[in-house]
Design a protein around this motif. Structure first.
Motif, short mmCIF file in Angstrom:
data_model
loop_
_atom_site.label_atom_id
_atom_site.label_comp_id
_atom_site.label_asym_id
_atom_site.label_seq_id
_atom_site.Cartn_x
_atom_site.Cartn_y
_atom_site.Cartn_z
N MET A 1 1.89 2.67 35.45
CA MET A 1 2.20 3.68 35.39
C MET A 1 1.25 4.28 34.21
SD MET A 1 5.54 5.52 34.35
CE MET A 1 7.13 4.99 35.62
N SER A 2 0.79 5.71 34.65
CA SER A 2 0.21 6.34 33.33
C SER A 2 0.92 6.98 33.18
CB SER A 2 -0.44 7.64 34.35
OG SER A 2 0.23 7.87 34.93
N TYR A 7 5.61 10.20 30.56
CA TYR A 7 6.14 11.50 30.58
C TYR A 7 6.78 12.59 31.47
CZ TYR A 7 4.48 10.20 25.86
OH TYR A 7 4.06 9.51 24.90
N ALA A 8 6.63 12.57 32.35
CA ALA A 8 6.91 13.30 33.78
C ALA A 8 8.94 12.60 34.12
CB ALA A 8 6.33 13.61 34.73
N LEU A 16 11.84 6.32 27.52
CA LEU A 16 12.09 5.08 28.74
C LEU A 16 12.90 4.11 28.03
CD1 LEU A 16 9.97 3.41 31.10
CD2 LEU A 16 8.27 3.34 29.86
N ILE A 17 12.52 3.88 26.58
CA ILE A 17 13.17 3.07 26.24
C ILE A 17 14.58 3.21 26.25
CG2 ILE A 17 14.28 1.22 24.10
CD1 ILE A 17 11.13 2.26 23.16
#
Length: 147
Positions: A1-2, A7-8, A16-17
């Protein structure tokens, strides 16, 4: 994942965590619910079976401790988005997290009192007194051997 995709989807690394821990919490709650569904309807059996279920996880190769407690140690900032997930746990995990999160050494005793109240409430018909003795204070007058 970039990074832009991260962030999107999650807003930040912290988001994310929090999402990973929330997914893990959901998976754990589902597995525990399924485990308990196969038992009798006796509340005492179900409550004590939670300890057996947790012990099964502890016995697995590679077990490195409660992921929520471990995350609490790594994320001491009370405002971190994952803290809300960490503190929204099972009674036992919640007591473990409270010790790490706020150094509350009485959390497990209060969790035991809450469990006793849950058992008493399950045993008592509606409208009857559901009070149980307060077990939040130690039965013995000595220090906790684990400090």
């Amino acid at each position: 994942m970039s990074k832009p995709t991260l962030y999107a989807q999650f807003g930040s690394k912290d988001g994310l965590i929090a999402a990973v821990l929330d997914r893990r919490r959901q998976t754990r709650q589902k597995a525990l619910t399924e485990f308990l569904a196969g038992l009798s309807s006796e509340p005492e059996e179900k409550l004590l079976a939670v300890f057996d279920w947790l012990a099964l996880g502890h016995a697995k190769p590679g077990f490195r401790g409660c992921p929520f407690t471990n995350a609490a140690v790594e994320l001491p900032d009370a405002d971190h988005p994952a803290r809300a997930v960490i503190l929204d746990l099972l009674l036992i995990d919640g007591a473990n997290a409270r010790v790490v999160h706020s150094r509350d050494r009485t959390a497990m005793r209060r969790a035991g009192s809450a469990a006793a109240r849950l058992i008493a409430a399950a045993r008592t018909p509606r409208g009857r007194d559901t009070s149980v003795p307060d077990t939040s204070t130690p039965k013995y007058d000595r220090e906790d051997p684990e400090g």
